[in-house]
Motif scaffolding. Structure first.
Motif, short mmCIF file in Angstrom:
data_model
loop_
_atom_site.label_atom_id
_atom_site.label_comp_id
_atom_site.label_asym_id
_atom_site.label_seq_id
_atom_site.Cartn_x
_atom_site.Cartn_y
_atom_site.Cartn_z
N VAL A 193 -17.75 39.93 7.66
CA VAL A 193 -16.83 39.06 8.39
C VAL A 193 -15.51 39.82 8.55
O VAL A 193 -14.82 40.08 7.56
CB VAL A 193 -16.60 37.72 7.66
N ASP A 194 -15.19 40.20 9.77
CA ASP A 194 -13.96 40.95 10.06
C ASP A 194 -13.83 42.18 9.16
O ASP A 194 -12.76 42.49 8.64
CB ASP A 194 -12.74 40.05 9.90
N GLY A 195 -14.95 42.87 8.94
CA GLY A 195 -14.93 44.10 8.17
C GLY A 195 -15.16 43.95 6.69
O GLY A 195 -15.41 44.94 6.00
N ASP A 196 -15.07 42.73 6.15
CA ASP A 196 -15.30 42.49 4.72
C ASP A 196 -16.75 42.07 4.51
O ASP A 196 -17.23 41.12 5.15
CB ASP A 196 -14.36 41.41 4.18
N LYS B 247 -10.15 33.95 15.20
CA LYS B 247 -11.48 34.18 15.76
C LYS B 247 -12.16 35.20 14.85
O LYS B 247 -11.75 36.36 14.78
CB LYS B 247 -11.40 34.70 17.18
N ALA B 248 -13.19 34.77 14.11
CA ALA B 248 -13.87 35.62 13.15
C ALA B 248 -15.03 36.34 13.84
O ALA B 248 -15.73 35.78 14.67
CB ALA B 248 -14.40 34.79 11.98
N SER B 249 -15.22 37.63 13.47
CA SER B 249 -16.35 38.42 13.95
C SER B 249 -17.36 38.53 12.82
O SER B 249 -17.06 39.04 11.74
CB SER B 249 -15.88 39.81 14.38
N ALA C 177 -31.36 30.17 6.09
CA ALA C 177 -29.92 30.18 6.36
C ALA C 177 -29.21 30.95 5.25
O ALA C 177 -29.73 31.13 4.15
CB ALA C 177 -29.37 28.76 6.45
N VAL C 178 -28.00 31.42 5.56
CA VAL C 178 -27.12 32.03 4.57
C VAL C 178 -25.76 31.32 4.64
O VAL C 178 -25.36 30.85 5.70
CB VAL C 178 -26.94 33.55 4.79
N THR C 179 -25.09 31.25 3.50
CA THR C 179 -23.78 30.59 3.43
C THR C 179 -22.76 31.56 2.85
O THR C 179 -23.05 32.28 1.89
CB THR C 179 -23.86 29.32 2.55
N PHE C 180 -21.57 31.59 3.42
CA PHE C 180 -20.52 32.50 2.97
C PHE C 180 -19.17 31.84 3.25
O PHE C 180 -19.09 30.80 3.91
CB PHE C 180 -20.62 33.86 3.67
N GLN D 129 -25.50 40.37 18.18
CA GLN D 129 -24.50 40.64 17.15
C GLN D 129 -23.44 41.57 17.72
O GLN D 129 -23.75 42.40 18.58
CB GLN D 129 -25.15 41.28 15.92
N PRO D 130 -22.19 41.50 17.20
CA PRO D 130 -21.68 40.48 16.27
C PRO D 130 -21.46 39.14 16.97
O PRO D 130 -21.43 39.07 18.20
CB PRO D 130 -20.36 41.07 15.79
N ILE D 131 -21.30 38.09 16.17
CA ILE D 131 -21.07 36.75 16.68
C ILE D 131 -19.59 36.42 16.49
O ILE D 131 -19.04 36.63 15.40
CB ILE D 131 -21.95 35.74 15.93
N SER D 132 -18.98 35.87 17.52
CA SER D 132 -17.57 35.49 17.44
C SER D 132 -17.47 33.99 17.21
O SER D 132 -18.16 33.21 17.86
CB SER D 132 -16.84 35.88 18.73
N MET D 133 -16.60 33.59 16.26
CA MET D 133 -16.48 32.17 15.91
C MET D 133 -15.02 31.79 15.76
O MET D 133 -14.25 32.47 15.07
CB MET D 133 -17.22 31.90 14.60
N GLU D 134 -14.62 30.72 16.41
CA GLU D 134 -13.26 30.20 16.29
C GLU D 134 -13.15 29.36 15.02
O GLU D 134 -13.95 28.46 14.80
CB GLU D 134 -12.90 29.35 17.50
#
Length: 605
Positions: free
Chosen positions: A356-359, A381-383, A369-372, A399-404
């Motif tokens: 997520v954003d490089g981390d 806006k997370a990548s 499913a996965v949870t984080f 991929q990647p998926i962009s999410m507000e």
């Protein structure tokens, strides 16, 4: 030879955006190929490559001798037969105009939009034309096409067939060296099959699993191949041999099915199989061997759900509460948004690192499913990108998926008040205190004396050091919160689930080592240097981390030096690479709500 085909496959153009890839097979059809490929086994190898590719590939074909004699492209997964029809019509005749051939291959790739583009060249010799000028022009054209491939990110892999291609200085081989491709040498045409298999797995990243190896005796063989799941979008069963495979019959259950056969291969393609068993009978030459591989794929879309948890800010002047986003990513069939995928037992507990954003956060599949988590300081806006390399199947998803992500609402501001009376009274008090301080300093100046410094302690080697008051000061504070522990790499290669160590139960004066914490969590894996990394409570609900080891400790891309102490605030993360330079752990210092603390405190230690 095509035995059976139903022309209603899912097209690469209809797959999730950004997942399409493209391959062009470029065949040298010059006269010398009559010597090096008498049995026309190149045709089988091209078919093996084309039909084994997942559904998100466009495929094209071109052949050259004195000029380009065949060109077909680019075909999606629902229409690959024209490529094989073109291969069947090629005859080996004339000179070797590889410049015109590679130029045509690049023109075919230019007609499609794809995230990865590849050219596979099969040739048995140098560029040779009917005159020196024509040879020089073809060589110039070849190099120009190679340069275009290099600048466009197109990789070129070269299969050199026959004894003449044992020389790695061959002009054709230079194409791979300049485009980050790979050279392969196939001394005999029978060797092309193994090279194609290597290109599929090692260069194109097509994953397959070996289902069986059958030693044939000339009679009828009867085997059952078990595919991993009935939830696959598409499953291919590939049979390959150095000898002809004859009289193959297959019994399977699927929405659609196709069978493609050549002299030394047969491929069964099942669209949305409804049974995991595939029953196959065939005949092979006595003393031969047939390899059976399974190539499965999932065409997915990702559905994201998010919930937010707000907590009081750690900074007293903060205008917003601290917000944590809990994100769940579930994977569904791209053709059926109600059908959840990756729910089979074979996927349960599989490690799927999420970036997520490089981390990177280690996550584990549970019920598809996965949870984080991700901190949300404000609307962002997370990548998001998933790492599926540990799964033995081909996953096709964007991929990647962009999410507000929604930022927290501002904290309410206190009402404005008239502070002038307090300011006047405070100013008078301050003036009185200043006057008293001046009088006290004047009287103290008359009887001042030197106050002795605290005695120094002696360090190793005899050097005197000032006493450290930091440890004595931290003993006044108590532990809070918990440590979330993620063991991401070990010497043994064992996987560990995420661990939690509750700090708030520990007495405030106790100094903890990381080794003690791991042992309390029943981790029996050795972590060299963990006994020299210490924790103590500090002010402001912080942890004081002291590094006396030779491990590499990182916080926010800053190295925590050996022999120093650092304050670790709540919601901070520390990455540790241990002294063996392979074992790795990620620590997250998290708060515990009072309600959760009471529940955890009631549990036995």
């Amino acid at each position: 030879m095509l035995l059976a085909c139903i022309p209603t496959q899912a097209a690469a153009a209809n797959l999730p955006p950004g997942t399409s890839k493209a391959v062009v097979f470029l065949l040298d059809a010059s006269n010398s190929m009559n010597t090096n490929d008498r049995e026309r086994l190149a045709k089988d190898s091209i078919a093996q490559l084309i039909y084994s590719l997942p559904s998100n590939y466009y495929v094209g074909f071109a052949a050259y001798n004195t000029s380009v004699v065949s060109s077909v492209g680019m075909q999606d997964s629902g229409d690959r037969e024209p490529v094989m029809d073109a291969v069947d019509t090629v005859t080996y005749i004339g000179y070797t105009n590889a410049g015109a051939g590679l130029t045509t291959a690049m023109e075919l790739l230019d007609t499609v939009s794809a995230s990865e583009k590849t050219v596979v060249i099969l040739s048995d010799g140098e560029i040779i034309m009917n005159s020196d000028d024509a040879t020089a022009e073809s060589s110039r054209q070849f190099q120009a096409a190679v340069e275009a491939a290099r600048t466009q990110g197109v990789r070129i892999h070269v299969i050199g067939l026959g004894a003449d291609m044992a020389d790695e200085d061959n002009t054709i081989f230079s194409a791979s060296a300049q485009t980050n491709g790979v050279n392969y040498h196939a001394p005999q045409s029978a060797d092309i099959q193994a090279v194609i298999d290597s290109i599929l797995q090692e260069q194109l990243g097509v994953k397959k699993t070996r289902a069986a190896i059958v030693d044939t005796d000339g009679g009828t063989e009867d085997i059952t191949v078990n595919i991993p799941s009935i939830n696959t979008s598409r499953t291919r069963v590939l049979l390959t041999s150095e000898n002809p495979i004859q009289n193959l019959k297959a019994d399977f259950s699927a929405v659609n099915g196709w069978q493609y056969s050549g002299s030394r291969y047969t491929l069964l393609e099942l669209d949305h199989p409804t049974d995991t068993a595939v029953h196959i009978t065939f005949q092979g030459r006595a003393g031969g061997q047939i390899k059976v591989d399974v190539i499965s794929e999932y065409v997915l879309v990702t559905q994201l759900q998010v919930s937010y948890t707000d907590s009081n800010p750690t900074e007293p002047e903060a205008e917003y509460p601290d917000r944590m986003a809990d994100i769940t990513a579930a994977f569904y069939d791209a053709g059926d948004s109600d059908r959840q995928m990756l729910t089979d037992p074979v996927f349960q507990g599989m490690l799927i690192p999420v970036m997520v954003d490089g981390d990177v956060t280690p996550c584990y599949l549970k019920d598809g499913a996965v949870t984080f988590q991700r901190t949300v300081p404000a609307g962002v806006k997370a990548s998001i990108q998933f790492d599926f390399t540990r799964l033995d199947t081909n996953l096709i998803l964007e991929q990647p998926i962009s999410m507000e992500l929604e930022g927290p609402a501002a904290l309410p501001k206190p009402p404005l008040e008239d502070y002038r009376p307090q300011i006047i009274v405070g100013s008078l008090i301050l003036l009185a205190l200043i006057s008293m301080l001046i009088i006290w300093l004047a009287s103290r100046r008359k009887r001042a004396k030197v106050v002795p410094q605290p005695p120094a302690t002696t360090a190793a080697g005899g050097a005197a050091t000032a006493p450290t008051a930091r440890t004595e000061e931290t003993s006044r504070y108590g532990y809070v919160g918990r440590l979330n522990i993620y063991i991401t790499n070990t010497l043994s290669g064992h996987d560990f689930p995420p661990l939690t160590y509750n700090l708030f139960r520990i007495p405030g004066g106790k100094k903890l080592s990381l080794q003690e914490i791991l042992e309390s969590c029943e981790v029996d894996e050795p972590f060299e240097g963990a006994d020299k990394i210490f924790f103590q409570p500090a002010a402001g609900h912080c942890l004081l981390l002291t590094n006396e080891s030779d491990c590499t400790l990182m916080q926010n891309r800053e190295i925590l030096m050996k022999g120093h102490s650092y304050e670790i605030s709540l919601n901070s993360k520390v990455d540790i690479t241990f002294e063996d330079e392979r074992s790795e752990i990620a620590l997250q210092y998290r708060d515990v709500k009072p309600s959760d603390m009471r529940l955890l405190a009631a549990e036995p230690q």
